[in-house]
Design an enzyme around this catalytic site. Structure first.
Site, mmCIF file in Angstrom:
data_model
loop_
_atom_site.group_PDB
_atom_site.id
_atom_site.type_symbol
_atom_site.label_atom_id
_atom_site.label_comp_id
_atom_site.label_asym_id
_atom_site.label_seq_id
_atom_site.Cartn_x
_atom_site.Cartn_y
_atom_site.Cartn_z
ATOM 1 N N HIS A 38 0.822 -1.216 0.000
ATOM 2 C CA HIS A 38 0.000 0.000 0.000
ATOM 3 C C HIS A 38 0.857 1.268 0.000
ATOM 4 O O HIS A 38 0.468 2.294 0.556
ATOM 5 C CB HIS A 38 -0.979 0.015 1.188
ATOM 6 C CG HIS A 38 -2.157 -0.891 0.965
ATOM 7 N ND1 HIS A 38 -3.213 -0.532 0.172
ATOM 8 C CD2 HIS A 38 -2.413 -2.143 1.391
ATOM 9 C CE1 HIS A 38 -4.089 -1.532 0.143
ATOM 10 N NE2 HIS A 38 -3.620 -2.527 0.869
ATOM 11 N N ASP A 40 2.599 1.936 -3.123
ATOM 12 C CA ASP A 40 2.905 2.235 -4.541
ATOM 13 C C ASP A 40 2.073 3.396 -5.062
ATOM 14 O O ASP A 40 2.376 3.936 -6.117
ATOM 15 C CB ASP A 40 2.754 0.998 -5.434
ATOM 16 C CG ASP A 40 1.338 0.459 -5.521
ATOM 17 O OD1 ASP A 40 0.533 0.714 -4.598
ATOM 18 O OD2 ASP A 40 1.028 -0.210 -6.524
ATOM 19 N N SER A 71 -13.082 -17.831 -21.205
ATOM 20 C CA SER A 71 -12.144 -18.215 -20.151
ATOM 21 C C SER A 71 -12.489 -19.634 -19.711
ATOM 22 O O SER A 71 -13.674 -19.987 -19.652
ATOM 23 C CB SER A 71 -12.282 -17.248 -18.972
ATOM 24 O OG SER A 71 -11.689 -17.805 -17.822
ATOM 25 N N GLY A 125 -8.919 -13.294 -7.204
ATOM 26 C CA GLY A 125 -9.321 -12.524 -6.021
ATOM 27 C C GLY A 125 -8.537 -12.903 -4.779
ATOM 28 O O GLY A 125 -9.041 -12.836 -3.664
ATOM 29 N N GLY A 127 -5.183 -11.812 -4.160
ATOM 30 C CA GLY A 127 -4.056 -10.933 -3.877
ATOM 31 C C GLY A 127 -2.793 -11.299 -4.628
ATOM 32 O O GLY A 127 -1.706 -10.835 -4.291
ATOM 33 N N ASP A 175 1.408 -3.890 -9.479
ATOM 34 C CA ASP A 175 1.004 -5.196 -10.007
ATOM 35 C C ASP A 175 1.321 -5.301 -11.489
ATOM 36 O O ASP A 175 1.900 -6.278 -11.960
ATOM 37 C CB ASP A 175 -0.496 -5.424 -9.792
ATOM 38 C CG ASP A 175 -0.866 -5.403 -8.329
ATOM 39 O OD1 ASP A 175 0.051 -5.351 -7.492
ATOM 40 O OD2 ASP A 175 -2.070 -5.424 -8.034
#
Ligand code: GLA
Length: 399
Positions: A38, A40, A71, A125, A127, A175
């Protein structure tokens, strides 16, 4: 990889019939953030690594201006015109590649359409940046198909723009950067204020990085993420009232913060800022410890990072805390922390290879006792960034 790609290949040919020779194969990894959470979006330095887990993407070009998405992990086969793309909740996973097409068109990339099929072995979902992985796979594919010739960092920035403006999550650059720029065997020390990155060998000796999932989905993660970001902006505004030269929270050293902190009069805002500034210092210390082979210190800094995310940033929650607590107490563990945005998802630890079996058994038992369900342990190496693979791999795997 072979089984996954072989299955995807068969599904792709049913979804997009036609000559096998026209089909191209791409891969984008997930990432684990080792330390620097937290920060970036506050101009701090982060230390992620790309995983060998990730998303494979099979693509066949089209000439009719349509993009079709499939997918192996999600239902639905949304189709969209490549001009006039809009976020549509009903399109589910396809909003990520759609956003990338939108951002690349905004950047002037001409693209006539394609059929896309994604197949991944990355938990969604959790992380580990499954969405950035889907985004970068798309960006690398469109860059190759269109002949646009954009540099990897341009693709990274386009994907971040897609996340911010198309999907509506105000994420930082970490990310997309880690997924786009990863290198096997290396972590990346990225200065998010300047976008200058440095590859640092992830030389853990007799230790391993272990990634474990709480199996708790990140409930309301996007809105709470945006809320934390807004809180950082409010704390910064208080600081700038007395120090207008401070443009981002992570610019302040811990010593400067100690002198200034009283101007952030709201206690919760003060805690948020304190996390950002101390975490930034921990990243520098952790990279130095790693380079010097001081692994005990490296591990303690991971523990301190989790503590700060729990108490000051308040993004952990009971299951992540229970998992990290179990990891930190288990045999062979040098240090452990949550990784990614938090509010559920995964944790990462550095563990002695020789103690792996005991570590796993003890963490699983303690976690299950505490929360009533199992954790999932991943086997992943540290791999390279988003790239094209030889599609014949997939065809041969099928043979
Ligand atoms: C998410 C965001 C990143 C970063 C992390 C927290 O993964 O996408 O930009 O802010 O959370 O470190």
């Amino acid at each position: 990889m072979r089984g996954l790609v072989a299955g995807a290949w068969r599904e792709f040919l049913a979804f997009s019939p036609g000559p096998a020779n026209d089909v191209r194969l791409f891969f984008a990894p997930g990432r684990v953030n080792i330390i620097g959470e937290h920060i970036d979006y506050n101009g701090g330095r982060v230390f992620p690594a790309a995983l060998t887990l990730g998303n494979y993407l099979l693509v066949r070009p089209r000439a009719d201006g349509l993009a079709r998405f499939a997918s192996t992990g999600f239902p639905g086969r949304p189709t969209a015109p490549v001009s006039g793309l809009r976020f549509d909740a009903a399109d589910g996973f396809a909003n990520y590649p759609k956003g990338v097409l939108w951002a690349l068109r905004e950047r002037g990339v001409g693209f006539a359409g394609a059929d896309f099929l994604f197949a991944g072995d990355l938990p969604d979902g959790a992380g580990l940046s499954s969405s950035a992985s889907v985004q970068l796979a798309t960006a690398v594919a469109v860059n190759a198909l269109s002949g646009a010739g954009l540099a990897p960092l341009d693709l990274v920035l386009a994907c971040q723009r897609a996340e911010n403006e198309f999907v509506g999550v105000r994420s930082g650059i970490m990310d997309q950067y880690a997924v786009g720029m990863g290198r096997a065997g290396f972590a990346m020390l990225l200065d998010t204020a300047t976008l200058v990155g440095e590859y640092v060998p992830l030389d853990l000796g007799e230790r391993r990085l272990v990634v474990v999932n709480t199996n708790v989905r990140r409930e309301l993660a996007d809105s709470r993420y945006n809320e934390r970001r807004a809180e950082c902006e409010q704390a910064l505004a208080r600081l700038r009232a007395v120090r207008p030269d401070v443009r981002q929270l992570a610019q302040l050293s811990v010593a400067q913060w100690d002198k200034l902190q009283a101007v952030v009069d709201e206690p919760s805002l003060r805690r948020r800022a304190r996390h950002v500034i101390t975490e930034n210092a921990r990243v520098a210390d952790a990279v130095e410890a790693l380079r010097a082979g001081r692994m005990e210190q490296f591990g303690s800094l991971l523990n301190a990072s989790h503590d700060s995310l729990r108490r000051d940033y308040e993004v952990t929650g009971p299951q992540l805390d229970a998992l990290v607590d179990a990891m930190q107490r288990a045999p062979g563990c040098l240090g452990a922390r949550m990784t990614g945005a938090g509010f559920g998802g995964c944790a990462v630890a550095v563990v002695d290879s020789a103690a792996m079996a005991d570590f796993t058994a003890q963490v699983q038992a303690a976690y299950e006792r505490a929360v009533g369900h199992c954790a999932t342990f991943y086997k992943s190496g540290v791999g390279g960034g988003a790239r094209e693979l030889d599609a014949r791999e997939a065809a041969f795997a099928d043979a």
